[in-house]
Design a protein around this motif. Sequence first.
Motif, PDB file in Angstrom:
ATOM      1  N   PHE A 287       6.975   7.796   5.066  1.00 20.58           N
ATOM      2  CA  PHE A 287       7.936   7.998   3.988  1.00 20.58           C
ATOM      3  C   PHE A 287       7.715   7.002   2.860  1.00 20.58           C
ATOM      4  O   PHE A 287       7.715   7.365   1.680  1.00 20.58           O
ATOM      5  N   ILE A 288       7.524   5.736   3.203  1.00 23.05           N
ATOM      6  CA  ILE A 288       7.315   4.722   2.159  1.00 23.05           C
ATOM      7  C   ILE A 288       6.083   5.073   1.333  1.00 23.05           C
ATOM      8  O   ILE A 288       6.093   5.008   0.099  1.00 23.05           O
ATOM      9  N   GLN A 289       5.007   5.461   2.009  1.00 20.76           N
ATOM     10  CA  GLN A 289       3.777   5.798   1.283  1.00 20.76           C
ATOM     11  C   GLN A 289       3.985   7.016   0.381  1.00 20.76           C
ATOM     12  O   GLN A 289       3.615   7.012  -0.792  1.00 20.76           O
ATOM     13  N   MET A 290       4.612   8.061   0.926  1.00 21.52           N
ATOM     14  CA  MET A 290       4.785   9.294   0.160  1.00 21.52           C
ATOM     15  C   MET A 290       5.753   9.084  -1.001  1.00 21.52           C
ATOM     16  O   MET A 290       5.492   9.521  -2.132  1.00 21.52           O
ATOM     17  N   TYR A 291       6.865   8.421  -0.740  1.00 22.56           N
ATOM     18  CA  TYR A 291       7.853   8.195  -1.785  1.00 22.56           C
ATOM     19  C   TYR A 291       7.275   7.294  -2.878  1.00 22.56           C
ATOM     20  O   TYR A 291       7.495   7.520  -4.075  1.00 22.56           O
ATOM     21  N   SER A 292       6.525   6.293  -2.475  1.00 26.32           N
ATOM     22  CA  SER A 292       5.936   5.374  -3.451  1.00 26.32           C
ATOM     23  C   SER A 292       4.939   6.098  -4.347  1.00 26.32           C
ATOM     24  O   SER A 292       4.841   5.823  -5.552  1.00 26.32           O
TER      25      SER A 292
ATOM     26  N   TYR B 165      -3.781   4.986  -2.360  1.00 31.42           N
ATOM     27  CA  TYR B 165      -4.886   4.281  -1.711  1.00 31.42           C
ATOM     28  C   TYR B 165      -4.509   2.836  -1.339  1.00 31.42           C
ATOM     29  O   TYR B 165      -5.109   2.260  -0.432  1.00 31.42           O
ATOM     30  N   LEU B 166      -3.534   2.275  -2.048  1.00 28.17           N
ATOM     31  CA  LEU B 166      -3.068   0.943  -1.669  1.00 28.17           C
ATOM     32  C   LEU B 166      -2.572   0.948  -0.222  1.00 28.17           C
ATOM     33  O   LEU B 166      -2.826   0.011   0.552  1.00 28.17           O
ATOM     34  N   PHE B 167      -1.874   1.996   0.146  1.00 30.25           N
ATOM     35  CA  PHE B 167      -1.312   2.106   1.493  1.00 30.25           C
ATOM     36  C   PHE B 167      -2.382   2.540   2.494  1.00 30.25           C
ATOM     37  O   PHE B 167      -2.387   2.084   3.642  1.00 30.25           O
TER      38      PHE B 167
ATOM     39  N   GLN C   7       4.241  -4.398   5.579  1.00 27.27           N
ATOM     40  CA  GLN C   7       3.163  -4.529   4.598  1.00 27.27           C
ATOM     41  C   GLN C   7       3.343  -3.537   3.448  1.00 27.27           C
ATOM     42  O   GLN C   7       3.114  -3.879   2.281  1.00 27.27           O
ATOM     43  N   TYR C   8       3.755  -2.317   3.783  1.00 30.26           N
ATOM     44  CA  TYR C   8       3.969  -1.313   2.738  1.00 30.26           C
ATOM     45  C   TYR C   8       5.071  -1.768   1.780  1.00 30.26           C
ATOM     46  O   TYR C   8       4.960  -1.618   0.557  1.00 30.26           O
ATOM     47  N   GLN C   9       6.154  -2.314   2.332  1.00 30.08           N
ATOM     48  CA  GLN C   9       7.242  -2.765   1.466  1.00 30.08           C
ATOM     49  C   GLN C   9       6.794  -3.931   0.579  1.00 30.08           C
ATOM     50  O   GLN C   9       7.203  -4.023  -0.579  1.00 30.08           O
TER      51      GLN C   9
ATOM     52  N   GLU D  90      12.264  -4.151  -4.865  1.00 31.14           N
ATOM     53  CA  GLU D  90      12.252  -3.764  -3.455  1.00 31.14           C
ATOM     54  C   GLU D  90      12.182  -2.247  -3.325  1.00 31.14           C
ATOM     55  O   GLU D  90      12.623  -1.502  -4.210  1.00 31.14           O
ATOM     56  N   PHE D  91      11.638  -1.797  -2.201  1.00 30.08           N
ATOM     57  CA  PHE D  91      11.659  -0.374  -1.920  1.00 30.08           C
ATOM     58  C   PHE D  91      13.118   0.068  -1.787  1.00 30.08           C
ATOM     59  O   PHE D  91      13.916  -0.585  -1.113  1.00 30.08           O
ATOM     60  N   PRO D  92      13.524   1.187  -2.444  1.00 32.24           N
ATOM     61  CA  PRO D  92      14.944   1.565  -2.440  1.00 32.24           C
ATOM     62  C   PRO D  92      15.478   1.836  -1.036  1.00 32.24           C
ATOM     63  O   PRO D  92      14.861   2.558  -0.253  1.00 32.24           O
TER      64      PRO D  92
END
Length: 884
Positions: free
Chosen positions: A141-146, A155-157, A187-189, A199-201
């Motif tokens: 979710f973090i990767q997709m939402y970001s 690619y960062l993730f 790490q993703y956050q 911050e990630f929401p």
Amino acid sequence: MPDRLLLPFGGSAPSAHQLGKAHLGGKGANLAEMAGIGLPVPPGFVIPTPLCALYYDAGGRLPDALKAKLAEGLAHIEALVGMEFGSATNPLLVSVRSGARVSMPGMMDTVLNLGLNDVTVEGLASRSANPRFAWDSYRRFIQMYSDVVLGLDHYLFEDALEIMKDDRGASLDTDLTAEDLKALVGQYQAIVLKTRGEEFPQDPLEQLEGAVAAVFGSWRSERAAVYRRLNDIPESWGTAVTVQAMVFGNMGETSATGVAFTRDPATGDRRIYGEYLINAQGEDVVAGIRTPHYLTLSAREAAGARGQSMEEAMPAVFAELAEMFERLETHYRDCQDIEFTVQEGKLWLLQTRSGKRTAKAALKMACDMVDEGLIEADEAVLRVDPAVLDQLLHPTLDPAAPRDIIAVGLPASPGAASGAIVLDSETAAERAGRGEDVILVRVETSPEDIAGMHAARGILTARGGMTSHAAVVARGMGRPCVSGAGGISIDMEARTLKIGSKSFREGEIVTLDGASGEVMLGRVATVEPELSGDFARLMGWADQHRRMKVRANAETPEDCRTAVRFGAEGVGLARTEHMFFGAERIVHVRAMILSADESGRRAALEKLLPAQRADFAEIFRIMEGRPVTIRLLDPPLHEFLPSREAEMAEVAEATGLALGAVRRRVAELHESNPMLGHRGCRLLITFPEITEMQARAIFEAALEAGGGVEPEIMVPLVATARELELVKSVIERTAAEVFAEKGKTIPYTIGTMIELPRAALRAGEIAEHAGFFSFGTNDLTQTTLGISRDDAARFLGAYVDAGIYPRDPFVSLDTDGVGELIGLAAERGRGTRAGLKLGICGEHGGDPATIQFCETQGLDYVSCSPWRVPIARLAAAQAALHKA
């Protein structure tokens, strides 16, 4: 603003599918319909397409009224699933997906697992005996939402994931433990904080608002705009947004996800076709991130593949799925493309839509469904997109030709193509734009590759299966595709493709066979297609329904034979100037142009006469009594003269003229704007001896061919009735002379090409001298719009993107402007001469949308390239059926 901002589906919610795909989008309408007939669909709600326009009107902001309604939509889902959005103990997660009224696979954005944060992830983990999936879902979710909402590079993730896998010695994502994934979430956050400074929401409602806005925003993404342009989808349609309860295919070995077709989209065979992955989410299959397994045992055995089929691994769920496929196909009366998830043994259907298919499959499905009693023959005619027939009209690989096979992958989209290896979409588009044949080679394709995929002759990927992005999009485009060729690797820095121990440089030629999955070095010989079986059957049904005739633009024997083979009912445009460029003829043409007086021109034309006569006689023989429209000489004379000094010297030697005289004549004939210069009927009036020679050649050839030949002689570029009257008098005088000499006559017709606005406006007067009108829409478009077709490519794409024109007006007729002139000319022409024959011979004649317009105007025929004749036949039938 629409009365209802949210339309729920599932449970006791009244089905909204009757509002249609234009309002709910294809995905939303089908989900509502499936829920309404009792299929297992996770509940949700649809934000309809009108909200998309409101989003853009507000400068890329969601309307406040919609934000206030989101809580109501969530409450509907919560009541049905027994979970609460944002709960620390029993959290509801949702997916947020786009849904245009027609399928645009992969072109717009999706967000899965929405509602996860540092608190709800713990609640999700506590709900399962396998808490690993909660952390796996959170990092996804973090990767997709970001990526989708926050605009960060995915690619960062991916890099962080690969480093984690290397540190743990893991080959697959599934090898990572819950603790590994929890660390990866941190790490993703940190990536989000470092890159954005925020911050990630964590607020689930803020996440939802951001995702809905991002999905609306993706409607105007570059890839979506390219796809719409390629598929003639208006930007004004907009997209709906579907918010739906998440179900999880990554909850362990009793969970899975997959994509399936109720029939084989490559061949049309009636069999379940698809792939699945255990312990995975949907993007793993669709994006080709992991190589999936077959659904059926027979498919696995036929492919000699490893791993269990779903039929073997989950027999009870597979049986239920097969029964759902049967219900869906019977309900929709068409092949369905279905996405599904199995969560801890329970089957859920996430989407159904009409499956994209190859041309061969489209024909077979249509014919088979008629035989099965599922549809009638007229519906079969309407069901096949005329444009896809183009896939069937070109050569395939010669089975007897030698093949140097260098790799084998999955036969993802049939057909054959040869071209230079290119390793990225930008290079593919650039080199194809220079006229090169290219093969796009990628590890896996993504929606960003759409322009390169369209430019390429074929597509080769190292990863992905039969339902990956590359496969689905290639089939829809009619491009051969070989996917999942696991033995290949790409070195982007060195710009090389490595297969086993061998390396191939970008630019080397390879051939793909999308039917076998083979990749071959070099070009492989091809064979002509067989237009029989299902093709012939469907075209027979089409011919029963169409009113308009279909002719071909053809002047060579080869083109005429091709036209007849494809079912052309005559020649609608034989361009005589194309007959003048042969080496033995151009000398006489140039001598005629360079002559100082009429006697010199007549002497040169007399030498051209036998060749012209032979050309016409051969066309008449091939067409066997079918009507043939011959256009008299149209282009300006300078086009036949050389422009370089060395070529002028050759002309001087061949004609016996001084080089200086040749130079002077070339300079005299130069025109600043030749498209509007001394050409067409203006040339024929100035030099009536040209008309005499061509008319004599036509009449003598027709008498020689015999057999009911009735030539139609077309005078180009008239703007006034007097022009046509003058040229017509020369043709009629010549006809009388030939008939007197030969002692016999034939019927003939004299007409004109309507390609100037003035001719359309004064069509009533012109019709006094014309037996037919043929609309030359290439020049009529140029002169009406004031746009040069040769130069318009520099800006027309931007014009289409900006909505100035809905599509390229040189590809599909501008019905509002040019079309109004055609309608006016037809009305005024027939007002003067009842029964005036009307046709269209511009390149638009092979465009289905233009053919639809021609049917509404009552035109008698369309004429197009020989290779587009079947497309025009089917489109004409569909136009007649729609009109009825």
